[in-house]
Design a protein around this motif. Structure first.
Motif, PDB file in Angstrom:
ATOM      1  N   ALA A 289      46.828  53.272  16.365  1.00  0.00           N
ATOM      2  CA  ALA A 289      46.296  54.551  16.841  1.00  0.00           C
ATOM      3  C   ALA A 289      45.424  55.251  15.793  1.00  0.00           C
ATOM      4  N   ASP A 290      45.501  54.816  14.537  1.00  0.00           N
ATOM      5  CA  ASP A 290      44.721  55.438  13.466  1.00  0.00           C
ATOM      6  C   ASP A 290      43.274  54.970  13.432  1.00  0.00           C
TER       7      ASP A 290
ATOM      8  N   LEU B 124      36.064  45.097  11.994  1.00  0.00           N
ATOM      9  CA  LEU B 124      35.478  46.384  11.651  1.00  0.00           C
ATOM     10  C   LEU B 124      36.120  47.475  12.497  1.00  0.00           C
ATOM     11  N   ALA B 125      36.260  48.645  11.914  1.00  0.00           N
ATOM     12  CA  ALA B 125      36.874  49.772  12.620  1.00  0.00           C
ATOM     13  C   ALA B 125      36.433  51.070  11.971  1.00  0.00           C
ATOM     14  N   THR B 126      36.580  52.138  12.722  1.00  0.00           N
ATOM     15  CA  THR B 126      36.350  53.480  12.202  1.00  0.00           C
ATOM     16  C   THR B 126      37.648  54.266  12.344  1.00  0.00           C
ATOM     17  N   PRO B 127      37.840  55.279  11.528  1.00  0.00           N
ATOM     18  CA  PRO B 127      39.046  56.095  11.668  1.00  0.00           C
ATOM     19  C   PRO B 127      39.031  56.854  12.996  1.00  0.00           C
ATOM     20  N   ALA B 128      40.190  56.958  13.627  1.00  0.00           N
ATOM     21  CA  ALA B 128      40.312  57.715  14.877  1.00  0.00           C
ATOM     22  C   ALA B 128      40.344  59.219  14.608  1.00  0.00           C
ATOM     23  N   GLY B 129      40.609  59.594  13.376  1.00  0.00           N
ATOM     24  CA  GLY B 129      40.663  60.999  12.971  1.00  0.00           C
ATOM     25  C   GLY B 129      40.496  61.059  11.461  1.00  0.00           C
ATOM     26  N   ALA B 130      40.864  62.179  10.891  1.00  0.00           N
ATOM     27  CA  ALA B 130      40.783  62.306   9.432  1.00  0.00           C
ATOM     28  C   ALA B 130      41.696  61.255   8.792  1.00  0.00           C
ATOM     29  N   LEU B 131      41.180  60.557   7.811  1.00  0.00           N
ATOM     30  CA  LEU B 131      41.959  59.516   7.146  1.00  0.00           C
ATOM     31  C   LEU B 131      41.617  59.545   5.662  1.00  0.00           C
TER      32      LEU B 131
END
Length: 157
Positions: A84-85, A105-112
């Motif tokens: 979920a992150d 590859l991925a991007t943060p779902a919120g502040a990380l």
């Protein structure tokens, strides 16, 4: 707990790799200050293969495990990240002939932020780094980073 696919193997290129069924890792990226791209890297503990270098959280795939599932499992074990992150993106396969490493590859779902992560004993540190100001990289990541950087910066063909 050891997996039956934990172990050393040698690829067709003559390189020694960990993971009898290949390996996978998660490369998180986000927009950086000033318009560039930042990537989240993990400092590998000294006793690990290529210890003291920075790379993606990742490792050997388990039997019948997909690269995405393996990358997410390893990122969970090493940094405490949960599915979920992150928002999953493309996969990039570095095929060595008989052995491959898949970068998910991925991007943060919120502040990380690094301080929010729970590092295990395979990690000495974690941090966000601008693509133009990287620390000493794991050799495998260093070799594939030019192509990965084009994807995360949106300049891939």
């Amino acid at each position: 707990m050891r997996s039956p696919t934990d172990g050393w193997t040698t690829c067709a290129l003559g390189h020694r790799h960990w993971g009898l069924a290949g390996a996978a890792g998660l490369l998180l990226h986000r927009p950086g200050d000033g318009g560039g791209v930042e990537v989240l890297l993990q400092l590998r503990v000294g006793w690990s293969h290529h210890g003291g270098t920075w790379g993606t959280p990742g490792g050997a795939l388990h039997p019948q495990e997909s690269a995405v599932d393996g990358a997410l499992r390893e990122a969970g074990e090493e940094l405490g990240l949960r599915r979920a992150d992150v928002v999953l993106g493309a996969e990039s396969v570095d095929d060595h002939g008989g052995w491959s490493y898949t970068t998910v590859l991925a991007t943060p779902a919120g502040a990380l932020e690094p301080g929010d992560l729970a590092l295990n004993d395979e990690s000495e540190g974690v941090g966000w780094f601008a693509l133009d100001a990287l620390p000493v990289l794991h050799p495998g990541l260093a070799a594939t980073l030019p192509a990965l950087a084009r994807v995360v910066s949106g300049t891939a063909p």
